[in-house]
Scaffold this active site. Sequence first.
Site, mmCIF file in Angstrom:
data_model
loop_
_atom_site.group_PDB
_atom_site.id
_atom_site.type_symbol
_atom_site.label_atom_id
_atom_site.label_comp_id
_atom_site.label_asym_id
_atom_site.label_seq_id
_atom_site.Cartn_x
_atom_site.Cartn_y
_atom_site.Cartn_z
ATOM 1 C CB CYS A 2 -0.932 0.082 1.198
ATOM 2 S SG CYS A 2 -1.976 -1.355 1.425
ATOM 3 N NE ARG A 27 4.440 1.848 -0.764
ATOM 4 C CZ ARG A 27 5.614 1.554 -0.246
ATOM 5 N NH1 ARG A 27 6.712 1.869 -0.900
ATOM 6 N NH2 ARG A 27 5.706 0.955 0.911
ATOM 7 C CD1 TRP A 74 -0.966 -5.868 -3.830
ATOM 8 C CD2 TRP A 74 -0.668 -6.617 -1.748
ATOM 9 N NE1 TRP A 74 -0.651 -7.205 -3.906
ATOM 10 C CE2 TRP A 74 -0.460 -7.687 -2.642
ATOM 11 C CE3 TRP A 74 -0.537 -6.864 -0.388
ATOM 12 C CZ2 TRP A 74 -0.130 -8.966 -2.226
ATOM 13 C CZ3 TRP A 74 -0.207 -8.149 0.029
ATOM 14 C CH2 TRP A 74 0.000 -9.180 -0.885
ATOM 15 C CG ASN A 100 2.530 0.369 3.792
ATOM 16 O OD1 ASN A 100 3.670 0.760 3.638
ATOM 17 N ND2 ASN A 100 2.162 -0.837 3.464
ATOM 18 N N GLY A 101 0.579 -1.716 5.988
ATOM 19 C CA GLY A 101 1.140 -2.712 6.900
ATOM 20 C C GLY A 101 0.080 -3.698 7.324
ATOM 21 C CD GLU A 502 14.009 -12.406 -13.131
ATOM 22 O OE1 GLU A 502 13.669 -13.016 -12.112
ATOM 23 O OE2 GLU A 502 13.648 -11.241 -13.361
ATOM 24 C CE LYS A 506 10.373 -10.086 -14.213
ATOM 25 N NZ LYS A 506 11.306 -10.033 -13.149
ATOM 26 C CD GLU A 509 7.211 -10.817 -11.579
ATOM 27 O OE1 GLU A 509 7.287 -10.292 -10.463
ATOM 28 O OE2 GLU A 509 8.071 -10.620 -12.466
ATOM 29 C CG HIS A 525 15.377 -36.657 -12.698
ATOM 30 N ND1 HIS A 525 15.661 -38.002 -12.698
ATOM 31 C CD2 HIS A 525 16.538 -36.025 -13.008
ATOM 32 C CE1 HIS A 525 16.946 -38.179 -12.972
ATOM 33 N NE2 HIS A 525 17.497 -36.988 -13.175
ATOM 34 C CE LYS A 624 9.969 -1.945 -9.217
ATOM 35 N NZ LYS A 624 10.137 -3.285 -9.762
HETATM 36 C C1 G6P Z 1 7.913 -8.049 -5.318
HETATM 37 C C2 G6P Z 1 8.167 -7.512 -6.698
HETATM 38 C C3 G6P Z 1 9.285 -8.301 -7.371
HETATM 39 C C4 G6P Z 1 10.522 -8.294 -6.497
HETATM 40 C C5 G6P Z 1 10.232 -8.795 -5.078
HETATM 41 C C6 G6P Z 1 11.391 -8.550 -4.143
HETATM 42 O O1 G6P Z 1 7.357 -9.319 -5.377
HETATM 43 O O2 G6P Z 1 6.999 -7.572 -7.474
HETATM 44 O O3 G6P Z 1 9.595 -7.716 -8.611
HETATM 45 O O4 G6P Z 1 11.494 -9.113 -7.075
HETATM 46 O O5 G6P Z 1 9.109 -8.085 -4.545
HETATM 47 O O6 G6P Z 1 11.546 -7.168 -4.015
HETATM 48 P P1 G6P Z 1 12.862 -6.452 -3.565
HETATM 49 O O7 G6P Z 1 12.491 -4.993 -3.495
HETATM 50 O O8 G6P Z 1 13.206 -6.982 -2.211
HETATM 51 O O9 G6P Z 1 13.901 -6.720 -4.557
#
Ligand code: G6P
Length: 629
Positions: A2, A27, A74, A100-101, A502, A506, A509, A525, A624
Amino acid sequence: MCGIVGYIGTQTASGILLEGLQKLEYRGYDSAGIAAIWEGEIHRVRAKGKLQNLQEKLANWQIPAPIGIGHTRWATHGKPEEHNAHPHTDVSGRIAVVQNGIIENYRELREELKAKGYVFHSETDTEVIPNLIADELQKLKAIDSKVSLLDATRQAVNQLEGAFALAVISADYPDELIAVRQQAPLSIGFGQGEFFCASDTPAMVAHTRTVLTLENGELARLTPTGVDVYNFAGDRLRKYPKTLNWNPILVEKQGFKHFMLKEIYEQPGVVRACLEAYLDSDWTVESTTSPIRLGLADSFYENLEQVQIVACGTSWHAGLVGKHLLEQLADIPTQVHYASEFRYAPTPLMPHTLTIGVTQSGETADTLSALDMEKRRRSEMGSKFAPKLLGITNRLDSTIGHLVDYLIDTHAGIEIGVAATKTFIAQLVAFYCLALDLAYRRKTIPLDRLDQIVTELRQLPAQIESILEVQERYVEQLAHEFVETQDFIFIGRGINFPIALEGALKLKEISYIHAEGYPAGEMKHGPIALLDAKVPVVAIAMPGLVFEKVLSNAQEAKARDARLIGVTPMDDQEAREVFDDLLPVPEVEELLSPLLTVIPLQFLAYHIAARRGLDVDQPRNLAKSVTVE
Ligand code: G6P
């Protein structure tokens, strides 16, 4: 997560709050709302969904209130519906709060308040806070009629358990805004006769660059004439704001369709900036100092026997590449942990251990908690076990910056797209620099080999540029063919296994296509059972130790009718014999190849998601900066 904002001053708050929320939408974007005080009343507008919906609702809002708070959510407790959107008010509608929290003891508090006659309208944890403040105001008023909103808020927050940042206003205190920080970020902005608070500084930089970051356990009273800061015990603290070195233009899209695409294109510049910052351009094999200048104190290098890395999401993938580098170049045993797991199942304490937290935002609650736990448990032991914490982050001014003893700045600049791209590549460069620095100091690789790696590293920005140039159009077309695909498999080995993970992350996500990353040798396996003509396999095949092995694993997939996409520098004819589609990358030392192989995978995910017409920068259910555990 948030995002919260607050304003008090002489201008109309609503426009400033909305602008701030736009910068915080990364956020969370499940709902948004603002509340402002005008003519002795709290006026509140909230809307489900993106900020745009709130903006539309506010189009005819003509309330020139000079004080207000705002929120972009969020969802944690309660569905993303309007009645759960912040700001929340107390039962009388005189106090409004954004949070936020997570308030962990909200159930007990709610039951106690209900027993006293307070009525609740949402399923959120936050709604207890304005009611608790109202209750405290009432209690304090019985003793002294001159009670302040600050005192009542302080009494209330002392009863809250969990991690939270708050902004509070009350119609009975129209010249006060209270900001609280406990384990979730919150900064105060200082303008001329106006003051701001926000979860992150981009929400304020259009108005001021003079900023004070609150510490945990602090609350601030903002009035039109100034800001006072207190601890939760009520002692007034002396705090001094800092001036941010920040260019607001960096957070605009600059002609790109999405922030993610812009950030993919920024990667050559990011790698260049990072290398310029950390590589000694005068270094030769005859030099008597390290080719890498990380600016870490000498104490960092003393008594270093092993490394443990804690991180989440994409940063955890960077940690996996980091492990490979630290072990293969600097010969240091390294473990990588999900921060959320490490905290509740820590490894046995080993002496002389470096703990690295990797986080682009510097605010991820799990990563911060894991680091904090490590700091505490090691502080209670003898010097052999003393905590040594290094943060690899893009935000030196964030919470991790205050928590750790040593920092490496990844120089990526602010990243808006929720799916990390340029911050990931910058974290990788930080790990290359760290591993090479340690390799030099521990004399674990010959100097001419070190020289060769450093020379090749310098060529990478131009090589990334060449991939971007060649592939954009082609990947866009290729993506078209996968718009209806339901499953993807990514395979890689060795240092490119984390890149397979990764690539899959991506795609998941932002395109909502199910994707898995596997070490190529593990396919047989189990996962190979998933393969048929409908499941494309992306194989990262870079010449080096595991090249032939990956090609064999790719063939095994092809034999099961999978459509094979190769990320490889193989020449066209040879590659066409193996792969159905090619995402070519320049030939490079295998050890450095993750910095190239990840680029086409980012492109692929981006174009598939864009083709599917999805909200690339703000994928559903994600945020994010994840400031809840
Ligand atoms: C969230 C974001 C990801 C990120 C992860 C860790 O899930 O959507 O993109 O990799 O947090 O975030 P950080 O700020 O600790 O790299």
